[in-house]
Design an enzyme around this catalytic site. Structure first.
Site, PDB file in Angstrom:
ATOM      1  CG  PHE A 145      54.457   6.369  15.038  1.00 19.64           C
ATOM      2  CD1 PHE A 145      54.804   6.857  16.434  1.00 19.64           C
ATOM      3  CD2 PHE A 145      53.250   5.541  15.012  1.00 19.64           C
ATOM      4  CE1 PHE A 145      54.282   6.443  17.681  1.00 19.64           C
ATOM      5  CE2 PHE A 145      52.686   5.237  16.305  1.00 19.64           C
ATOM      6  CZ  PHE A 145      53.212   5.681  17.567  1.00 19.64           C
ATOM      7  CG  ASP A 230      53.572  -0.162  10.300  1.00 20.11           C
ATOM      8  OD1 ASP A 230      52.448  -0.212  10.145  1.00 20.11           O
ATOM      9  OD2 ASP A 230      54.016   0.164  11.412  1.00 20.11           O
ATOM     10  CE  LYS A 259      47.358   3.070  14.723  1.00 21.99           C
ATOM     11  NZ  LYS A 259      47.293   2.776  16.269  1.00 21.99           N
TER      12      LYS A 259
END
Length: 404
Positions: A145, A230, A259
Site C-alpha cells: 500500500f 516507504d 503522515k
C-alpha cells in the site's frame, strides 16, 4: 443504536448524504481531542488506537506542535517555492540530519512522496545507471500500500484500490513480500529500484522475515539498484525506532516519509536521499505549490526535534512490549494471530467469531477506536503518548469484544 435525540445520527446521515463514499467510516462523529483521547459531538470519549494511520504519532494537539503552528500562522503561511522562506532551510537540514542523508525534497501527501520517489528513481536510472530510454522498471511487493494515485494503483494487488482505474501505468514488477529469492530473480539490467514498505501496514502490520531487509540492501548494492523504503506509516517512531529499517541496521538509498511528519496538523511529506540520487532533479522537473510551505515546515521542524530526543522511540519500544504481552495473552481466546512492532499491532480474529469491521464497531461501543484492514484482521496504532494504563484498557476492551 444511539438515542435519536443525540447529535451523532444526524451528523452521520449528513456525511453520507453529501460525501462521495470512498470511505466507510465508523458511525462516530468527533468534535475535539487531546492526547490519546477523542470526544464526539455527544460528549462521549474514545481512546484513539488508530492515530490517523500514524499521522498522530505525537497525539492530538501536542502542545509543542500547536504552539509552532500558532506562531507561524501569525507570520506567514505560503509563498510557493518561487521564493525561499525562513523556515525552509532549517526543516530540510534537520530532517536530512535525522535521516542521515544529504538532501530533502518536501511534498504534501504520502502518495506524492511515493510518486516523487518513482520519478527520481527513473531519472536516476536513465542519467546515472544508463538504462535505455523508456525501459526503467521498479520491483514492488504483493500486498503493498503506497497510495491511490493512478500510477500507484497500477502496481497494487488490492482489487478494491485497483479495479476499474485502468489503463495502468507500466514499468513495475510485483513479487511476493518477504521472498528474497523471487525479488532477486525479478531484477534485470533495466531495474532502477526496489520499492517496498519495511513493514506492510495496510496488509495488517506484516513484518518480513529476519534477514529480508539486509538481503535487499546487499542485493541492491551489488546490482546497482536503488532501495526505496516507504516509511510513511512505519517511520518516525512508530515501531520503537526512528525508522522500521533501523531494526535490522539497514539504510535505504531513499526514505519516503509523511503522515507523522505533519504532527497531525498539516499534511507534510518528504523524500530524503543523498545528492547522487536526488541531485538528478533540475528546476522545473518536479514540484508542488504547497510542498515545503512555511506552516508545514514550522510544524515539521518541531516534529523532527521531538524525534531527535529519542523519547518517543523509547516510549514506543517499551510500551510496545506491554501491548505485545497483553495481546499475546488473547491468543486462543478469539485471536489467532498477533504481530507487534513497537506501538503497531496487527491482530487476526478467528473469522468464525466476527469480521474485523464488526470487531471495530464493538470496540467503538466500548470507547476504543481501531480500524479493520482485510477480512477479520484489525490493527492498533495508538499515539506514542499513550500510557500503560490506557494500553491495558484497550486490551481489556478487546478481550470483552472477543468474549462476546
Amino acid at each position: 443504536m444511539v438515542d435519536d435525540k443525540l447529535r451523532t445520527p444526524g451528523a452521520v446521515r449528513d456525511a453520507e448524504r453529501w460525501t462521495a463514499h470512498n470511505y466507510h467510516p465508523l458511525p462516530v462523529v468527533i468534535s475535539s481531542a487531546e492526547g490519546a483521547w477523542l470526544t464526539d459531538v455527544d460528549g462521549r470519549r474514545y481512546l484513539d488506537c488508530l492515530a490517523g494511520y500514524s499521522a498522530l504519532n505525537f497525539g492530538h494537539r501536542h502542545p509543542q506542535l500547536i504552539a509552532a503552528a500558532h506562531a507561524q500562522l501569525d507570520r506567514l503561511t505560503l509563498t510557493s517555492r518561487a521564493f525561499i522562506h525562513d523556515q525552509f532551510a532549517d526543516f530540510c537540514r534537520e530532517l536530512a540530519e535525522l535521516c542521515g542523508k544529504d538532501l530533502v525534497l518536501p511534498m504534501n501527501t504520502g502518495a506524492e512522496a511515493v510518486e516523487t520517489g518513482i520519478k527520481v528513481a527513473r531519472k536516476w536510472g536513465y542519467q546515472v545507471k544508463g538504462v535505455p530510454a523508456g525501459q526503467a522498471n521498479i520491483v514492488v511487493a504483493e500486498g503493498n500500500f503506497h497510495g491511490r494515485t493512478t500510477t500507484i494503483v497500477s502496481f497494487s494487488t488490492d482489487e478494491d484500490a485497483r479495479a476499474d482505474f485502468g489503463p495502468y501505468t507500466p514499468g513495475f514488477t510485483v513479487v511476493p513480500y518477504g521472498d528474497l529469492a523471487a525479488l532477486t530473480a525479478a531484477i534485470d539490467e533495466n531495474t532502477v529500484a526496489v520499492l517496498l514498505e519495511p513493514i506492510q501496514g495496510e496488509q495488517g502490520v506484516v513484518v518480513p522475515p529476519e534477514g529480508y531487509l539486509p538481503g535487499i540492501r546487499q542485493l541492491c548494492t551489488e546490482r546497482d539498484v536503488l532501495f526505496i523504503a516507504d516509511e510513511i506509516q512505519s517511520g518516525l517512531g512508530r515501531t520503537g525506532a526512528t525508522f522500521a529499517c533501523d531494526h535490522e541496521g539497514v539504510v535505504p538509498d531513499m526514505y519516503l516519509l509523511g503522515k507523522a511528519l505533519g504532527g497531525g496538523i498539516v499534511p507534510v511529506s518528504a523524500v530524503a536521499a543523498n545528492a547522487d540520487v536526488l541531485g538528478v532533479l533540475k528546476p522545473g522537473q518536479h514540484g508542488s505549490t504547497f510542498g515545503g510551505n512555511p506552516l508545514a515546515c514550522a510544524v515539521a521542524i518541531e516534529v523532527v526535534r521531538l524525534l531527535a530526543t529519542g523519547e518517543f522511540q523509547r516510549r514506543s519500544a517499551e510500551l510496545g512490549e506491554r501491548l505485545r504481552a497483553g495481546l499475546e495473552g488473547l491468543l486462543g481466546k478469539g485471536l489467532v494471530g498477533v504481530r507487534v512492532r513497537g506501538l503497531w499491532a496487527g491482530l487476526d480474529i478467528d473469522p468464525a467469531l466476527m469480521s474485523g469491521r464488526e470487531a471495530c464497531e464493538r470496540l467503538a461501543a466500548r470507547g476504543v477506536l481501531a480500524k479493520d484492514t482485510h477480512g477479520s484482521t484489525i490493527r492498533l496504532a495508538p499515539p506514542l503518548v499513550i500510557t500503560e494504563e490506557e494500553i491495558d484498557l484497550a486490551v481489556a476492551k478487546l478481550a470483552e469484544v472477543l468474549a462476546g
